[in-house]
Design an enzyme around this catalytic site. Structure first.
Site, mmCIF file in Angstrom:
data_model
loop_
_atom_site.group_PDB
_atom_site.id
_atom_site.type_symbol
_atom_site.label_atom_id
_atom_site.label_comp_id
_atom_site.label_asym_id
_atom_site.label_seq_id
_atom_site.Cartn_x
_atom_site.Cartn_y
_atom_site.Cartn_z
ATOM 1 N N ARG A 163 -39.036 -21.621 -18.307
ATOM 2 C CA ARG A 163 -39.808 -22.667 -18.290
ATOM 3 C C ARG A 163 -39.428 -23.758 -16.982
ATOM 4 O O ARG A 163 -40.281 -25.254 -16.768
ATOM 5 C CB ARG A 163 -39.323 -23.574 -19.520
ATOM 6 N N ASP A 192 -42.468 -15.518 -18.238
ATOM 7 C CA ASP A 192 -42.843 -16.236 -19.596
ATOM 8 C C ASP A 192 -43.986 -17.415 -18.488
ATOM 9 O O ASP A 192 -44.003 -17.424 -17.856
ATOM 10 C CB ASP A 192 -42.455 -17.329 -20.216
ATOM 11 N N HIS A 269 -47.285 -13.936 -23.838
ATOM 12 C CA HIS A 269 -46.179 -15.073 -23.051
ATOM 13 C C HIS A 269 -46.530 -14.669 -21.445
ATOM 14 O O HIS A 269 -45.213 -14.284 -20.168
ATOM 15 C CB HIS A 269 -44.624 -15.072 -23.562
ATOM 16 N N GLU A 325 -44.711 -13.197 -29.752
ATOM 17 C CA GLU A 325 -45.421 -14.387 -30.281
ATOM 18 C C GLU A 325 -47.413 -14.202 -29.410
ATOM 19 O O GLU A 325 -47.568 -14.337 -29.028
ATOM 20 C CB GLU A 325 -45.243 -15.351 -29.774
ATOM 21 N N TRP A 391 -35.133 -13.236 -34.754
ATOM 22 C CA TRP A 391 -35.488 -14.653 -34.244
ATOM 23 C C TRP A 391 -36.444 -15.016 -35.347
ATOM 24 O O TRP A 391 -35.963 -16.402 -35.697
ATOM 25 C CB TRP A 391 -36.318 -14.269 -33.274
ATOM 26 N N TYR A 416 -30.727 -21.429 -32.696
ATOM 27 C CA TYR A 416 -31.824 -22.089 -31.627
ATOM 28 C C TYR A 416 -31.267 -22.375 -30.673
ATOM 29 O O TYR A 416 -31.414 -23.979 -32.193
ATOM 30 C CB TYR A 416 -33.220 -22.033 -32.323
ATOM 31 N N ASP A 418 -32.091 -24.874 -29.186
ATOM 32 C CA ASP A 418 -32.610 -26.056 -28.286
ATOM 33 C C ASP A 418 -33.326 -27.417 -29.091
ATOM 34 O O ASP A 418 -34.050 -27.660 -28.631
ATOM 35 C CB ASP A 418 -34.389 -24.954 -27.523
ATOM 36 N N GLU A 468 -38.283 -25.269 -22.575
ATOM 37 C CA GLU A 468 -39.461 -25.986 -22.395
ATOM 38 C C GLU A 468 -39.127 -27.787 -22.127
ATOM 39 O O GLU A 468 -39.049 -28.300 -21.245
ATOM 40 C CB GLU A 468 -40.127 -26.116 -23.720
HETATM 41 C C1 ACM Z 1 -39.381 -16.167 -29.521
HETATM 42 O O1 ACM Z 1 -38.701 -17.810 -30.047
HETATM 43 N N1 ACM Z 1 -40.527 -17.018 -29.458
HETATM 44 C C2 ACM Z 1 -38.093 -14.689 -29.358
#
Ligand code: ACM
Ligand code: ZN
Length: 689
Positions: A163, A192, A269, A325, A391, A416, A418, A468
């Site tokens: 990102r 990504d 991704h 995803e 995750w 996570y 973030d 991000e």
């Molecule tokens: C993820 O957070 N999409 C692995």
């Protein structure tokens, strides 16, 4: 047979040992992660005149260099001795027969010197990290013995350089801290949608094009065209690691017993790959979707060529292939994907994804590597040797472990990092949520309640720091530390040795040392802590009273139902995050429209409810709140009409909308209108007094 009487001296001596230990607890509270077994001796070692360094055992020249470097970094002056010294020694013994395990060690300090033994070089290295932490300014060392080894073999951090690109120098600085904390895996998220970050000779456009974009912030890029530009274009923002950069990072990490795991995302991704090589799209048309076409052989040819170059650079046994995803939306419309499904007898797009992962796994296995992937690789059937990185929660990991697959736990609720780590209004803009150090620390990847059959497959734990919203290096370090210190201790230390208050004291010291060293961790000393209102239930006149939801507000989002129809009068106030099962989330056009029945006509002096605004994930304040009351439930009198101008702001905020006065009523109607911004309204309690 033993009698109680025989046991009394034993109990007494145990108690004495405990008291002695408590009194002398200080030295080990210098070592993070907290070590396994410690016993204290008498006196101390004076190292102020330096120590005689003696290393014995069969170390390769490379390990010898690494260990000697680590010894020299302990802060003690060392003289290399040719023979085993009798005093003032630092003796390091590599003894493959000793019981320390692949990364453990024993360390003894007495007035003569320091003796360290380990079965493998990593153990010697970790012992030296512990020793370094024990060295005081006066160059004295406490007499003690430590037996230490990690609880988990995998103790990692994911750094997202897609990102926003981060340089080799930045990564090396984080590796330095990881090494001191005995962490051993650096997972690099190299690819990504927003940028490809690793040189691939066979596909030079991945770095001359897919690594560059115009808007610097991810948000502007994501909300805009999401395009890429050629390297060298005026204003191009991005970057990538050359193969040499990557090799330098791998070598630097290996010198610190850290393995770098590269992640090459597939099949989802992959927007940046498709932007560069549109022939790998299902439709071959430019469009906004990021899944590689699994029907086309060209996709496999390209991924295998890329992975071939990747495994030349990264010696890691594990290669991360992403797998998360994928929308899988284009596959059902694609002739090539449909043909693949027909020919392979695949019944769903999940099985089509699984087909790809199986094929890539087989290709990597033939070359001596193992795949690791996000928990979505379970969908459609897990590849036979795959390791799962869990995750979305722990469920994927538990299912994989139950099926005999190795698992790395990184559930987003704990790992996570973030999410903001303190009151969101005090933190730089980030993705939503609230994940303070204490919550990270509370995580246990294999609690006592987990069956041994499952627990043996839990390889370890990883913190994931997605970028991000993280433009600068300073911000990245702010998010990473100190929460990754908690992950280090979860991964290394025994649960019975872990104590949050003691950990926090150590973490504050580590943060202070990092600040002094030019790092920019979150300054833990200044932590505000959780939302004060959330700490205790509150009592008020409407607590426990029935709430009637008027349509359409009845349809609060099931994911944010909290305590369903009891939420707004259960006395529980929300924390800093809407994802805490205390805030109730309303998504429909109607906003919030509820009637509280006080059961009898009551004198009321205040009515108020709090809302939050976090624009990133689309959570907004109401633009108008109306409050009305009634004695009979038929005829309402409006007592408040509160207008609010909703302004998009980078920082989250919390605001109360209420009325004060005096009125007698049985029914209270509280209505909050949504603004023109689409998104959620979140409210935790309607407080009546
Ligand atoms: C993820 O957070 N999409 C692995
Ligand atoms: Zn396709």
């Amino acid at each position: 047979m033993r009698t109680i009487r025989h046991l009394i001296p034993l109990v007494a001596s145990l108690l004495l040992a405990l008291v002695a230990r408590a009194a002398a607890d200080e030295p080990t509270n210098l070592i993070t992660p907290v070590p396994g077994y410690v016993s204290y001796g008498e006196g101390m070692l004076d190292a102020s005149r330096g120590l005689n360094l003696y290393i014995s055992g069969k170390l390769s020249a490379e390990d010898m260099r690494r260990i000697e470097t680590a010894a020299n970094e302990c802060g003690i002056e060392l003289r290399r001795a040719k023979r085993m010294p009798r005093k003032e020694f630092l003796c390091l013994t590599l003894d493959p027969g000793c019981a320390s395990g692949a990364e453990g060690y024993s360390l003894t300090i007495d007035s003569r010197g320091v003796a360290i033994t380990a079965a493998a070089p990593a153990g010697l290295y970790y012992a030296l990290q512990s020793l370094g932490a024990l060295v005081s300014d006066a160059l004295t060392l406490p007499a003690l013995s430590i037996e230490d080894s990690p609880r988990f073999e995998y103790r990692g951090i994911l750094v997202d350089i897609s990102r926003h690109f981060r340089t080799k120098e930045f990564l090396m600085r984080q590796i330095d801290v990881m090494a001191r904390l005995k962490m051993n895996r650096l997972h690099l998220h190299l690819t990504d949608a927003a940028g490809w970050r690793i040189e691939v000779e066979a596909y030079p456009e991945l770095t001359s094009y897919a690594a560059w974009r115009k808007p610097a912030t991810w948000k502007e890029w994501w909300n805009g065209e999401r395009g890429h530009v050629w390297e060298g274009t005026e204003g191009a923002y991005g970057g990538y690691l050359t193969k040499q950069d990557a090799r330098d990072i791998v070598a630097y990490a290996a010198d610190r017993y850290i393995t770098v795991i590269p992640e090459i995302e597939m099949p989802g991704h992959s927007d940046e790959v498709l932007a560069t090589y549109p022939e790998l799209r299902c439709t071959q048309q430019p469009e906004r979707q990021g899944d590689l076409c699994v029907g086309k052989e060209a996709t496999f040819a390209m991924m295998q060529t890329i992975l071939g170059e990747i495994i030349e650079i990264f010696p890691s046994e594990y290669i991360h292939i992403g797998g998360d995803e994928a929308s899988k939306g284009s596959w059902t419309e694609c002739d090539d994907c449909r043909r693949r499904m027909r020919e392979e007898g695949l019944e769903s797009v999940d099985e089509l994804q699984s087909y790809m992962i199986h094929r890539i796994e087989a290709w990597l296995n033939e070359r001596g590597r193992q795949i690791i992937g996000w928990d979505e690789i379970l969908e459609g059937g897990l590849a036979p040797n795959a390791t799962v990185m869990s995750w979305r929660g722990e469920e994927g990991g538990l299912a994989a472990a139950a099926a005999g697959h190795n698992v790395v736990m990184s559930p987003h609720g704990y790992c996570y990092i973030d999410a903001p780590q303190d009151a969101p209004y005090s933190q730089p803009e980030s993705i939503g949520g609230y994940l303070p150090l204490e919550k990270v620390y509370s995580y246990d990847p294999a609690p006592a309640t987990m069956s041994e059959d499952v627990a043996r497959y839990i390889l370890g734990v990883q913190a994931n720091l997605w970028a991000e919203f993280i433009v600068t290096d300073e911000h990245y370090e702010h998010m990473l530390w100190p929460r990754a210190i908690a992950i280090a201790e979860i991964g290394w230390s025994k649960p019975e040795n872990r104590n949050y208050q003691l950990f926090r004291e150590r973490a504050v010291k580590i943060v202070d040392a990092m600040l002094a060293d030019g790092y920019t961790p979150f300054d833990l000393k200044n932590e505000i802590g959780n939302r004060p209102e959330s700490k205790q239930p509150i009592d008020h006149l409407a607590r426990g009273k029935k709430v009637e939801y008027l349509l359409p507000s009845r349809y609060y989002a099931p994911k944010y139902a909290a305590a369903w129809d009891d939420t707004l009068t259960d006395g529980l106030r929300g924390t800093w995050t809407y994802a805490d099962n205390r805030w109730q989330g309303f998504l429909g056009r109607g906003g919030v429209d509820v009637i509280i029945d006080m059961e009898e006509v009551t004198t009321i002096r205040s009515i108020a409810a709090d809302f939050m605004q976090i624009c990133g994930p689309g959570v907004f304040m109401p633009c108008l709140v109306e409050i009305a009351v009634s004695e009979d439930g038929e005829n309402y009198t409006k007592i408040a009409d509160i207008e609010h101008e909703v302004v998009v702001d980078e920082l989250p905020s919390f605001k109360s909308f209420g009325w004060q006065g005096e009125v007698r009523a049985r029914y209270i109607r509280y209505k909050a209108h949504r603004s023109a911004y689409s998104g959620f309204l979140f409210v935790d309690e309607i407080v009546v007094n």
